[in-house]
Motif scaffolding. Structure first.
Motif, PDB file in Angstrom:
ATOM      1  N   VAL A  74       0.839  -1.198   0.000  1.00 28.56           N
ATOM      2  CA  VAL A  74       0.000   0.000   0.000  1.00 28.56           C
ATOM      3  C   VAL A  74       0.872   1.245   0.000  1.00 28.56           C
ATOM      4  N   PHE A  75       0.502   2.243  -0.823  1.00 27.57           N
ATOM      5  CA  PHE A  75       1.222   3.510  -0.839  1.00 27.57           C
ATOM      6  C   PHE A  75       1.010   4.208   0.501  1.00 27.57           C
ATOM      7  N   LEU A  76       2.076   4.674   1.109  1.00 35.31           N
ATOM      8  CA  LEU A  76       1.991   5.449   2.340  1.00 35.31           C
ATOM      9  C   LEU A  76       2.383   6.881   2.044  1.00 35.31           C
ATOM     10  N   SER A  77       1.682   7.809   2.673  1.00 31.61           N
ATOM     11  CA  SER A  77       1.929   9.219   2.400  1.00 31.61           C
ATOM     12  C   SER A  77       2.844   9.821   3.453  1.00 31.61           C
ATOM     13  N   ASN A  78       3.725  10.730   3.024  1.00 31.34           N
ATOM     14  CA  ASN A  78       4.556  11.495   3.948  1.00 31.34           C
ATOM     15  C   ASN A  78       3.864  12.775   4.400  1.00 31.34           C
ATOM     16  N   PHE A  79       2.691  13.055   3.856  1.00 30.76           N
ATOM     17  CA  PHE A  79       1.990  14.269   4.216  1.00 30.76           C
ATOM     18  C   PHE A  79       1.178  14.035   5.492  1.00 30.76           C
ATOM     19  N   GLY A  80       0.874  15.120   6.211  1.00 34.71           N
ATOM     20  CA  GLY A  80       0.101  14.995   7.439  1.00 34.71           C
ATOM     21  C   GLY A  80      -0.598  16.296   7.752  1.00 34.71           C
ATOM     22  N   ILE A  81      -1.474  16.253   8.746  1.00 34.47           N
ATOM     23  CA  ILE A  81      -2.149  17.456   9.215  1.00 34.47           C
ATOM     24  C   ILE A  81      -1.258  18.096  10.259  1.00 34.47           C
ATOM     25  N   VAL A  82      -0.824  19.324  10.013  1.00 33.33           N
ATOM     26  CA  VAL A  82       0.170  19.976  10.860  1.00 33.33           C
ATOM     27  C   VAL A  82      -0.487  21.112  11.644  1.00 33.33           C
ATOM     28  N   PRO A  83      -0.395  21.107  12.988  1.00 32.10           N
ATOM     29  CA  PRO A  83      -0.936  22.221  13.782  1.00 32.10           C
ATOM     30  C   PRO A  83      -0.273  23.525  13.373  1.00 32.10           C
ATOM     31  N   GLU A 132       2.348 -10.444 -10.244  1.00 29.70           N
ATOM     32  CA  GLU A 132       1.942  -9.755 -11.462  1.00 29.70           C
ATOM     33  C   GLU A 132       0.951 -10.607 -12.221  1.00 29.70           C
ATOM     34  N   GLY A 133       0.189  -9.968 -13.086  1.00 33.75           N
ATOM     35  CA  GLY A 133      -0.811 -10.702 -13.845  1.00 33.75           C
ATOM     36  C   GLY A 133      -1.519  -9.791 -14.822  1.00 33.75           C
ATOM     37  N   GLU A 134      -2.613 -10.309 -15.367  1.00 31.27           N
ATOM     38  CA  GLU A 134      -3.426  -9.544 -16.313  1.00 31.27           C
ATOM     39  C   GLU A 134      -4.867  -9.575 -15.832  1.00 31.27           C
ATOM     40  N   GLU A 135      -5.492  -8.405 -15.801  1.00 31.71           N
ATOM     41  CA  GLU A 135      -6.876  -8.324 -15.336  1.00 31.71           C
ATOM     42  C   GLU A 135      -7.803  -9.037 -16.318  1.00 31.71           C
ATOM     43  N   ASN A 136      -8.555 -10.009 -15.821  1.00 36.71           N
ATOM     44  CA  ASN A 136      -9.445 -10.782 -16.686  1.00 36.71           C
ATOM     45  C   ASN A 136     -10.913 -10.451 -16.456  1.00 36.71           C
ATOM     46  N   ASP A 137     -11.168  -9.436 -15.661  1.00 34.88           N
ATOM     47  CA  ASP A 137     -12.544  -9.076 -15.331  1.00 34.88           C
ATOM     48  C   ASP A 137     -12.776  -7.626 -15.733  1.00 34.88           C
ATOM     49  N   ASN A 138     -13.691  -7.392 -16.652  1.00 37.41           N
ATOM     50  CA  ASN A 138     -13.984  -6.030 -17.087  1.00 37.41           C
ATOM     51  C   ASN A 138     -14.885  -5.303 -16.103  1.00 37.41           C
ATOM     52  N   TYR A 139     -15.461  -6.067 -15.149  1.00 37.47           N
ATOM     53  CA  TYR A 139     -16.356  -5.516 -14.136  1.00 37.47           C
ATOM     54  C   TYR A 139     -15.818  -5.983 -12.791  1.00 37.47           C
ATOM     55  N   LYS A 140     -14.653  -5.441 -12.409  1.00 37.21           N
ATOM     56  CA  LYS A 140     -13.882  -5.927 -11.279  1.00 37.21           C
ATOM     57  C   LYS A 140     -14.519  -5.527  -9.957  1.00 37.21           C
ATOM     58  N   ASN A 141     -14.964  -6.531  -9.186  1.00 37.90           N
ATOM     59  CA  ASN A 141     -15.519  -6.262  -7.870  1.00 37.90           C
ATOM     60  C   ASN A 141     -14.388  -5.996  -6.880  1.00 37.90           C
ATOM     61  N   LEU A 142     -14.543  -4.972  -6.030  1.00 31.53           N
ATOM     62  CA  LEU A 142     -13.483  -4.569  -5.112  1.00 31.53           C
ATOM     63  C   LEU A 142     -13.723  -5.054  -3.694  1.00 31.53           C
ATOM     64  N   THR A 143     -14.426  -6.172  -3.552  1.00 34.35           N
ATOM     65  CA  THR A 143     -14.721  -6.710  -2.231  1.00 34.35           C
ATOM     66  C   THR A 143     -13.511  -7.337  -1.565  1.00 34.35           C
ATOM     67  N   GLU A 144     -12.501  -7.750  -2.361  1.00 30.60           N
ATOM     68  CA  GLU A 144     -11.290  -8.333  -1.807  1.00 30.60           C
ATOM     69  C   GLU A 144     -10.231  -7.256  -1.587  1.00 30.60           C
ATOM     70  N   GLU A 145      -9.396  -7.444  -0.563  1.00 29.92           N
ATOM     71  CA  GLU A 145      -8.309  -6.516  -0.314  1.00 29.92           C
ATOM     72  C   GLU A 145      -7.326  -6.547  -1.484  1.00 29.92           C
ATOM     73  N   MET A 146      -6.964  -5.377  -1.975  1.00 31.77           N
ATOM     74  CA  MET A 146      -6.052  -5.325  -3.114  1.00 31.77           C
ATOM     75  C   MET A 146      -5.280  -4.021  -3.103  1.00 31.77           C
ATOM     76  N   SER A 147      -4.063  -4.063  -3.625  1.00 27.59           N
ATOM     77  CA  SER A 147      -3.227  -2.883  -3.825  1.00 27.59           C
ATOM     78  C   SER A 147      -2.425  -3.142  -5.090  1.00 27.59           C
TER      79      SER A 147
END
Length: 226
Positions: A74-83, A132-147
């Motif tokens: 997962v991409f992590l950000s270096n940005f934050g909310i700064v007082p 790595e792979g190739e997407e085989n679903d043109n209507y990809k359900n996002l119910t599974e954890e993915m990054s």
């Protein structure tokens, strides 16, 4: 409405210009990096947007069939909310604060973090799927954890939320890669705060800027349901 932010690093002679534009049906993010140095530089980074959804089970990515992808941490950000008084408390000037939280992180933070950790973040996600792979679903359900980073995705695709009967067309310019993250439906803590992340990136293949070059990349979120 349009907001423009500019950061010029006098020491490294690199300028970053970010423009956020809000129109009636479209939110656009445009990033321009200018190399003022006498040598070439490489840029890694991206534009990531968080989209709230009803549930991951009801959310689909439409139009990615046949696109090559790589599963990545997962991409992590270096940005934050700064007082507002942080700089006074810690003795930072505004330029130092931006350099520590934003500019340096945008260019090198992701690489440095993964080199330090040996790219072992999110082991369970990576080990459970092919790298790595190739997407085989043109209507990809996002119910599974993915990054995933898609390296040959179309310039435009659609996120469909059947729970809200809503859709968002995601478009890009300049960036060659598409990033999608879904926390999946297994984490009850998200509840009413369910979300996914979509973004345009230059992570697997960095952008090279020769002396005097400028590069622009952008993302457009179009809501045709308004």
């Amino acid at each position: 409405m349009q907001v423009e932010m500019v950061s010029t690093d006098a020491k490294d002679m690199v300028e970053v210009r970010y423009i956020l534009s809000l129109r009636e049906e479209t939110l656009s993010s445009e990033l321009t990096v200018s190399n003022l140095k006498s040598s070439s530089i490489q840029m890694r980074g991206g534009i990531i947007s968080h989209l709230t959804v009803s549930t991951p089970e009801a959310t689909f990515a439409y139009g990615l069939e046949g696109s090559d992808f790589y599963n990545r941490p997962v991409f992590l950000s270096n940005f934050g909310i700064v007082p507002p008084d942080l700089s006074q408390k810690r003795g930072f000037g505004s330029g130092q604060l931006w350099g520590n939280l934003g500019f340096n992180g945008f260019l090198t933070g992701w690489d440095a973090r993964n080199q330090k950790n040996g790219d072992k973040g999110n082991d369970s996600l990576i080990e459970s799927e092919e790298m790595e792979g190739e997407e085989n679903d043109n209507y990809k359900n996002l119910t599974e954890e993915m990054s995933r980073i898609y390296t040959s995705a179309p310039r435009d695709f659609t996120i469909i939320d059947r729970g809200r009967r809503n859709s968002v067309v995601v478009g890009r310019e300049g960036f060659e890669e598409l990033y999608i993250f879904s926390p999946g439906s297994s984490r009850e803590s998200y509840g009413m705060y369910s979300f996914i992340c979509v973004g345009q990136s230059a992570m697997l293949k960095p952008v090279t800027l020769n002396p005097g070059d400028a590069w622009t990349g952008s993302q457009h979120l179009h809501n045709p349901n308004l």
